[in-house]
Design a protein around this motif. Sequence first.
Motif, short mmCIF file in Angstrom:
data_model
loop_
_atom_site.label_atom_id
_atom_site.label_comp_id
_atom_site.label_asym_id
_atom_site.label_seq_id
_atom_site.Cartn_x
_atom_site.Cartn_y
_atom_site.Cartn_z
N PRO A 12 0.94 -1.24 -0.22
CA PRO A 12 0.10 -0.05 -0.06
C PRO A 12 0.68 1.14 -0.03
N GLU A 13 1.92 1.45 0.88
CA GLU A 13 2.73 2.47 0.76
C GLU A 13 3.66 2.74 -0.27
N GLY A 14 4.04 1.67 -1.14
CA GLY A 14 4.55 1.75 -2.31
C GLY A 14 3.63 2.32 -3.56
N ALA A 15 2.59 1.82 -3.72
CA ALA A 15 1.65 2.39 -4.45
C ALA A 15 1.16 3.81 -4.18
N HIS A 16 1.10 4.19 -2.98
CA HIS A 16 0.70 5.59 -2.58
C HIS A 16 1.81 6.52 -2.94
N HIS A 17 3.10 6.25 -2.77
CA HIS A 17 4.34 6.77 -3.12
C HIS A 17 4.64 6.98 -4.69
N ALA A 18 4.20 5.66 -5.30
CA ALA A 18 4.44 5.99 -6.84
C ALA A 18 3.39 6.85 -7.33
N ALA A 19 2.09 6.90 -6.74
CA ALA A 19 1.09 7.86 -7.48
C ALA A 19 1.57 9.23 -7.19
N GLN A 20 2.05 9.44 -6.06
CA GLN A 20 2.45 10.91 -5.56
C GLN A 20 3.52 11.30 -6.62
#
Length: 664
Positions: free
Chosen positions: A244-252
């Motif tokens: 989840p944190e990786g997907a969030h950072h990638a989106a940002q």
Amino acid sequence: MMILEERPDAQDDGEDNARLQAAGSVLQGCDPLAQTQHSWLQSQRTRIYQQISKELRMRTGAENLYRATSNNQVRETVALELSYVNSNLQLLKEELEGLSSVLDMEQPKGEGVTVPMIPLGLKETKELDWATSLKELISGHFGEDGATYEAEIMELESLRQAMRTPSRDEAGLQLLEAYYSQLCFLDMRFFSSARSPALLFQWYDSLTGVPAQQRALAFEKGSVLFNIGALHTQIGACQDRSRPEGAHHAAQAFQRAAGAFSLLRKNFSHAPSPDMSAASLSTLEQLMAAQAQECIFEGLSLPAHATPHHCLAQEAAQVAAEYRLVHRAMAQPPVQDYVPPSWTTLVHVKTEHFHALAHYHAAVALCDSSPAAEDKLPTPEQVLQPPHSPEPQGPPLPQQPEERRKLAKAHLKRAILGQEEALRLHASCRVLRTVDLLQAVVAQALRHSLAKYSELEREDDFFEAAEAPDIQPKTHQKLAVRPSSLSQMKVADIFHRLGPLSVFSTKNQWQLVGPVHVTRGEGGFGFTLQGDSPVLIAAVVPGGQAAAAGLKEGDYIVSVNGQPCKWWKHAEVVAQLRAVGEAGVSLQVVSLLPSPEPRGTGDRRPGLLGPGGLLKSQRKCGFETPAPMHASPLPLLGWSRKAKWYKTGGRLQPGPGGDSGTCP
């Protein structure tokens, strides 16, 4: 926005070491191994492009000869030569694509399987000699010995050298941002229509490898801003999106990349390289926004979120809709001429893949829904829309389990067809055929659809299933495109020793007067001081000591008894003058001359590349001289500064502001 901060000379001794330490910490964002890799790649791309240019010249000459001659034998010979040239061009373009458009499919080390992303390569540049031009300008315009600024010039050159190969992390971003901030200071201090350093900035196109060069500092700034956006794409592509944190950072990261390209597109016109043209930047902006939306879908698809399938269906349809727009933009000229074909194919694959996923999740939602969960399902108008319908008016949702099963089979059929089409597109591209991970993701989705279809298949199914309606795109976490995140660290002007930018820049003309010896009379020194950094002589008493010494209204005090005071506050200068005895004080002042650039005449936009100019000013930034600029919110690419000036006795004098008082 990064805070740009000038620093007074009074802090030099205590902060020079701190500045060098800060610069050293920033330079840690440089990747030393990338220098060799980038140089090799650039040399190969340049070699191929030179061969392509040679073949194009040969083709042009052959075409002219073919049209001009009437000899049939010559025409046949020229036609044969043209076929050879075209074959060579095709081979060279394929070789160039293998270098400049191979997708950087480097995936994170997580265990999850995610679809590869499209990161951008950084623009390359050559080394630049700042020393010669800046030393000459410092000596000629600022009246100081340019050799005494060796340390500052070396710091600037080291920063530029390091930012050519930034590391793919936050330190690399800070390195690019720090150099960009110094370019803002350099633009205000050294670059004007009247006088600028004789520098030639050369950058290579990120997409084609074609070199472009300009004398405008705006080209350097725009190229650095492009690299900030490109580095965000690389950081986003390296995230472990199976978490989840990786997907969030990638989106940002992709969101900030889209913001950087959007900001660049709005501020640049007549770009000298294809990757910075309005059409390219618009396409890149759409691409990064679509990839950010894909990361949102991936995050919602993770087991930790337990997102309902009907929501995932709409989220997948949203991703497919955005990639469809990107594919349309990439297929239009002139973008299609220099965007790698493998990018266009990958975007097409993703369009089909996510369109199929939308139907898969819609089918699962129909199969898994129960009467107890009816109130949790969205209305048919919110999810389903019939094909070729101008308005999303979906058919009634089947109430009977058998009817739901049939509709689910129809959706699965469209999902299977879409995933098979995605695999066919993948196999048709030579570059994508080497990306096994992409094929694995699409093939896995196809297997899931086939397995679900087998569960719903019955021996007595002899009916012809109706075509499943389209899924209406919708997202609950759409990220708006926003500017690239310039860090909040304070950046000091490297050349702050030259004095406050409000006065000491090439946009102002002045003459140094003094030292002037002034004694104290019965009424004091006979002048009034105003403002800070530098302190201004606001008024001179007629017949007083200052008038007799030759001081005039509007002069700036830059030295008191041999001590430089360009950065002194009003109270510091007054205290120094009060402390002098009967011997008086020795002052050195700067008298501003009529500026070659009229003040307060409206928006001035530099015409750097012909009548249209290179920049379009994003907003106006004004200040009142001599107010010091300790933290200036500067536009990213250019400025149009307006200063309020008043005439007093035929001399230019800044408007009211700052401390003032009559010096005793």
